[in-house]
Design an enzyme around this catalytic site. Structure first.
Site, short mmCIF file in Angstrom:
data_model
loop_
_atom_site.label_atom_id
_atom_site.label_comp_id
_atom_site.label_asym_id
_atom_site.label_seq_id
_atom_site.Cartn_x
_atom_site.Cartn_y
_atom_site.Cartn_z
N CYS A 112 0.82 -1.23 0.00
CA CYS A 112 0.00 0.00 0.00
C CYS A 112 0.85 1.27 0.00
CB CYS A 112 -0.94 0.01 1.20
SG CYS A 112 -2.04 -1.39 1.21
N HIS A 278 -3.99 7.06 1.62
CA HIS A 278 -4.19 5.73 1.02
C HIS A 278 -5.65 5.28 1.25
CE1 HIS A 278 -3.97 1.56 0.09
NE2 HIS A 278 -4.03 1.17 1.35
N ASN A 308 -10.06 -0.88 -2.01
CA ASN A 308 -8.62 -0.72 -1.79
C ASN A 308 -7.86 -1.31 -2.97
OD1 ASN A 308 -5.99 -0.81 -0.88
ND2 ASN A 308 -6.48 -1.65 1.13
O1 UT7 Z 1 -4.40 -1.18 2.85
C1 UT7 Z 1 -4.04 -1.47 4.19
C2 UT7 Z 1 -4.63 -2.77 4.52
N1 UT7 Z 1 -5.87 -2.91 5.12
C3 UT7 Z 1 -6.51 -2.07 5.96
O2 UT7 Z 1 -6.16 -0.95 6.19
C4 UT7 Z 1 -7.71 -2.61 6.65
C5 UT7 Z 1 -7.72 -2.28 8.11
N2 UT7 Z 1 -8.83 -2.88 8.84
C6 UT7 Z 1 -10.13 -2.59 8.56
O3 UT7 Z 1 -10.42 -1.81 7.69
C7 UT7 Z 1 -11.20 -3.22 9.44
O4 UT7 Z 1 -10.59 -3.83 10.55
C8 UT7 Z 1 -12.07 -4.24 8.67
C9 UT7 Z 1 -12.96 -3.53 7.66
C10 UT7 Z 1 -11.20 -5.27 7.99
C11 UT7 Z 1 -12.98 -4.99 9.66
O5 UT7 Z 1 -13.77 -4.09 10.40
P1 UT7 Z 1 -13.99 -4.34 11.96
O6 UT7 Z 1 -14.90 -3.29 12.43
O7 UT7 Z 1 -12.62 -4.42 12.60
O8 UT7 Z 1 -14.76 -5.71 11.98
P2 UT7 Z 1 -14.33 -7.10 12.66
O9 UT7 Z 1 -13.14 -7.67 11.99
O10 UT7 Z 1 -14.28 -6.88 14.14
O11 UT7 Z 1 -15.57 -8.01 12.35
C12 UT7 Z 1 -16.82 -7.79 12.99
C13 UT7 Z 1 -17.76 -8.91 12.60
C14 UT7 Z 1 -17.19 -10.29 12.82
O12 UT7 Z 1 -18.25 -11.11 13.29
P3 UT7 Z 1 -18.37 -11.47 14.86
O13 UT7 Z 1 -17.08 -12.18 15.19
O14 UT7 Z 1 -18.50 -10.14 15.56
O15 UT7 Z 1 -19.57 -12.32 14.92
C15 UT7 Z 1 -16.83 -10.74 11.43
O16 UT7 Z 1 -16.89 -12.13 11.26
O17 UT7 Z 1 -18.09 -8.82 11.21
C16 UT7 Z 1 -17.88 -10.10 10.59
N3 UT7 Z 1 -17.47 -9.88 9.21
C17 UT7 Z 1 -18.36 -9.70 8.20
N4 UT7 Z 1 -19.70 -9.70 8.17
C18 UT7 Z 1 -20.29 -9.48 7.00
C19 UT7 Z 1 -16.22 -9.78 8.71
N5 UT7 Z 1 -16.27 -9.53 7.39
C20 UT7 Z 1 -17.57 -9.48 7.05
C21 UT7 Z 1 -18.26 -9.25 5.85
N6 UT7 Z 1 -19.61 -9.25 5.86
N7 UT7 Z 1 -17.61 -9.01 4.68
#
Ligand code: UT7
Length: 351
Positions: A112, A278, A308
């Site tokens: 990135c 980014h 992204n």
């Molecule tokens: O380019 C640099 C690289 N990447 C980044 O900068 C990404 C950085 N991180 C993020 O943007 C966020 O952490 C994410 C968007 C990846 C995730 O958001 P979050 O608010 O941290 O969500 P989470 O990982 O805590 O997931 C919450 C829930 C989970 O379910 P439970 O365990 O609470 O029941 C996940 O399983 O959301 C679930 N989940 C989804 N649900 C529906 C994860 N992905 C999905 C999905 N659709 N696509």
């Protein structure tokens, strides 16, 4: 002498994939994706369309916009984490595709932060007098990471086949990553010119202790053989991401880097006209904006339309801001990025 961006271009695939379309393939929803990331749609390359193909489209536009021809380019820097092949890199493929002269091409892989690192190299090449015009390309095709053989044909409308429950379950395993990424390319032609306009200062960082938070364990040469069926079955040829940790690093380290370049240049953060962040997640972009105390209009975004695109986000955003007239002469502009490595940093540019 300063390094001046004299032309930009983008190469984005035609296929627009909405959150609703992804919801047909896995357990996700438009609401989850929008609330957590701000993304509404992304572009997917056609099967066979590669990052060097998209890079060629972006680069051709950037060269034309600069009023140049391919023969005017003195060196290429190609940033990608999704090259067409493990070897050679995308540089020679782009050189052939564009019909460039026999010039050096450099492949870099800072994910990135690839565009920022490329800017630093381009600036050093130009300041040293070695090359006058450098073509910097950031391009990615992430879709081959994704398990879209399980429904790709349906997704792009080439089949009306129903997705089976087993396919849906397998697609759901990677939903935390797959919904965030899209394909695309951006390019900039950078030329050494006298005057006030141009790159002022770049500060880059690496923290290898963060190498495991966003990584791909499979298909690497620490193992013999470097890739096995088992690794594929275990999902090790897909990137792993500790989402929350990357998120925390992003909203802390990008504002720090922006402050660092401002302080080193003797200007205040308030005096910045535009900060190009980014494009990974709208919540991260807004977090950076708030941490810097800037109004939202100074931190533009297009992550909602492209997702992204890793090394391509900054040059695509730059191109759109220029096209939309958001960037005018005499502005203080900052680019900032963070990604796998961890690599991060910021660059101050005077338009
Ligand atoms: O380019 C640099 C690289 N990447 C980044 O900068 C990404 C950085 N991180 C993020 O943007 C966020 O952490 C994410 C968007 C990846 C995730 O958001 P979050 O608010 O941290 O969500 P989470 O990982 O805590 O997931 C919450 C829930 C989970 O379910 P439970 O365990 O609470 O029941 C996940 O399983 O959301 C679930 N989940 C989804 N649900 C529906 C994860 N992905 C999905 C999905 N659709 N696509």
């Amino acid at each position: 002498m300063r390094s001046v961006i004299i032309g930009t271009g983008i190469g984005v695939p035609a296929n627009i994939v909405t959150n609703e379309a992804l919801s047909q393939l896995m357990d996700t929803s438009d609401e989850w994706i929008r609330v957590r990331s701000g993304i509404r749609e992304r572009r997917y390359a056609d099967p066979g369309q590669s990052s060097s193909d998209l890079g060629v489209i972006a680069a051709a536009q950037a060269i034309a916009q600069a009023g140049l021809t391919p023969a005017d380019i003195d060196a290429v820097i190609f940033a990608t984490m999704t090259p067409d092949r493990l070897l050679p890199g995308n540089g020679p493929l782009l050189q052939k595709g564009l019909g460039l002269r026999d010039i050096p091409t450099f492949d870099i892989r800072q994910q990135c932060s690839g565009f920022l690192y490329g800017l630093e190299l381009a600036d050093l090449f130009i300041q040293s007098g070695r090359y006058r015009r450098v073509l910097l390309v950031g391009a990615e095709v992430h879709t081959p990471f994704m398990p879209w053989h399980l429904g790709w044909d349906t997704l792009i409308g080439q089949s009306t086949r129903e997705i089976t429950e087993a396919e849906r379950a397998e697609n759901t395993l990677t939903r935390d990553r797959t919904v965030l990424f899209g394909d695309g390319a951006g390019a900039a032609v950078i030329e050494g010119r006298e005057g006030e306009e141009g790159l002022r200062l770049i500060r880059l960082h690496t923290d290898g202790s963060g190498a495991d938070v966003l990584t791909m364990h499979g298909a690497g040469f620490k193992r013999r053989p470097f890739v096995t069926h088992q690794q594929i079955d275990d999902g090790e040829t897909l990137p792993f991401m500790a989402g929350k940790e990357v998120f925390r690093s992003a909203v802390t380290l990008m504002p720090q880097a922006v402050r660092e370049v401002c302080e080193a240049s003797g200007i205040t953060v308030d005096s910045l006209d535009l900060v190009l962040v980014h494009q990974a997640n709208l919540r991260i972009i807004e977090g950076v904006q708030k941490a810097l105390g800037l109004p939202p209009e100074k931190v533009p975004h297009n992550v909602e339309r492209f997702g992204n695109t890793t090394a391509a986000t900054l040059p695509i955003l730059l191109h759109e801001c220029l096209t939309d007239g958001l960037i005018r002469p005499g502005m203080n502009l900052v680019f900032t990025a963070l990604g796998s490595g961890l690599h991060w940093g910021a660059a101050l540019y005077r338009t």
